[in-house]
Design a protein around this motif. Structure first.
Motif, PDB file in Angstrom:
ATOM      1  N   ARG A   1      -4.105   7.116  10.250  1.00 55.66           N
ATOM      2  CA  ARG A   1      -3.721   6.239   9.145  1.00 55.66           C
ATOM      3  C   ARG A   1      -2.451   6.696   8.427  1.00 55.66           C
ATOM      4  N   SER A   2      -1.827   7.742   8.913  1.00 50.78           N
ATOM      5  CA  SER A   2      -0.593   8.242   8.311  1.00 50.78           C
ATOM      6  C   SER A   2       0.628   7.596   8.946  1.00 50.78           C
ATOM      7  N   GLN A   3       1.633   7.370   8.124  1.00 53.77           N
ATOM      8  CA  GLN A   3       2.899   6.843   8.609  1.00 53.77           C
ATOM      9  C   GLN A   3       3.875   7.973   8.992  1.00 53.77           C
TER      10      GLN A   3
ATOM     11  N   TYR B   1       7.262   9.073  -5.764  1.00 56.35           N
ATOM     12  CA  TYR B   1       7.829   7.979  -4.971  1.00 56.35           C
ATOM     13  C   TYR B   1       6.747   7.088  -4.368  1.00 56.35           C
ATOM     14  N   GLY B   2       5.514   7.294  -4.787  1.00 56.38           N
ATOM     15  CA  GLY B   2       4.418   6.460  -4.315  1.00 56.38           C
ATOM     16  C   GLY B   2       3.840   6.860  -2.973  1.00 56.38           C
ATOM     17  N   VAL B   3       4.103   8.086  -2.545  1.00 56.03           N
ATOM     18  CA  VAL B   3       3.580   8.578  -1.273  1.00 56.03           C
ATOM     19  C   VAL B   3       2.262   9.309  -1.525  1.00 56.03           C
ATOM     20  N   HIS B   4       1.283   9.048  -0.685  1.00 61.93           N
ATOM     21  CA  HIS B   4      -0.018   9.700  -0.795  1.00 61.93           C
ATOM     22  C   HIS B   4      -0.146  10.725   0.325  1.00 61.93           C
ATOM     23  N   CYS B   5      -0.350  11.995  -0.034  1.00 57.85           N
ATOM     24  CA  CYS B   5      -0.466  13.066   0.959  1.00 57.85           C
ATOM     25  C   CYS B   5      -1.921  13.273   1.369  1.00 57.85           C
ATOM     26  N   LEU B   6      -2.128  13.464   2.655  1.00 54.33           N
ATOM     27  CA  LEU B   6      -3.436  13.784   3.206  1.00 54.33           C
ATOM     28  C   LEU B   6      -3.390  15.233   3.680  1.00 54.33           C
ATOM     29  N   SER B   7      -4.147  16.067   3.017  1.00 53.95           N
ATOM     30  CA  SER B   7      -4.151  17.486   3.334  1.00 53.95           C
ATOM     31  C   SER B   7      -5.421  17.858   4.092  1.00 53.95           C
TER      32      SER B   7
ATOM     33  N   ASN C   1       0.830  -1.200   0.000  1.00 56.75           N
ATOM     34  CA  ASN C   1       0.000   0.000   0.000  1.00 56.75           C
ATOM     35  C   ASN C   1       0.866   1.252   0.000  1.00 56.75           C
ATOM     36  N   LYS C   2       0.320   2.299  -0.586  1.00 58.08           N
ATOM     37  CA  LYS C   2       1.016   3.585  -0.563  1.00 58.08           C
ATOM     38  C   LYS C   2       1.093   4.100   0.867  1.00 58.08           C
ATOM     39  N   PRO C   3       2.249   4.624   1.260  1.00 56.13           N
ATOM     40  CA  PRO C   3       2.313   5.260   2.575  1.00 56.13           C
ATOM     41  C   PRO C   3       1.590   6.601   2.554  1.00 56.13           C
ATOM     42  N   PHE C   4       0.996   6.950   3.679  1.00 56.25           N
ATOM     43  CA  PHE C   4       0.302   8.224   3.821  1.00 56.25           C
ATOM     44  C   PHE C   4       1.151   9.191   4.631  1.00 56.25           C
ATOM     45  N   VAL C   5       1.149  10.461   4.208  1.00 60.99           N
ATOM     46  CA  VAL C   5       1.816  11.537   4.934  1.00 60.99           C
ATOM     47  C   VAL C   5       0.789  12.639   5.158  1.00 60.99           C
TER      48      VAL C   5
END
Length: 94
Positions: free
Chosen positions: A87-89, A34-40, A2-6
């Motif tokens: 849910r963010s790493q 880089y496959g990172v999914h941002c949560l804004s 899964n994509k990591p969340f930031v």
């Protein structure tokens, strides 16, 4: 995998849309490759800046100048932000 969340934390209130979303968009563009999914925390809040009504939209207005509809009450905003954080790493602070 899964994509990591930031989670992208930073100021929002009394900022223009560009001020609140600008750095978040730039950061997202860099890490997305880089496959990172941002949560804004400002995603989906275009209504707050007047986007729902072309007659009242002003890109230079501050977020706090609009009256909050029910979707933007403090408990609802807090609940979504806490869910995003859970849910963010990682978290990036501006």
């Amino acid at each position: 995998m899964n994509k990591p969340f930031v989670y992208l934390a930073g100021p929002i209130v009394n900022l223009t849309q560009k001020e609140a979303q600008g750095w978040r968009s730039e950061f997202n563009a860099v890490v997305k490759q880089y496959g990172v999914h941002c949560l804004s925390p400002v995603r989906g809040k275009d209504l707050r800046w007047g986007y729902s009504d072309p007659e009242t939209y002003r890109p230079d207005c501050k977020l706090a100048e609009y009256t909050s509809p029910d979707l933007f009450t403090s408990p609802v905003i807090t609940r979504r932000d806490l869910f995003d954080l859970a849910r963010s790493q990682a978290m990036v602070l501006h």
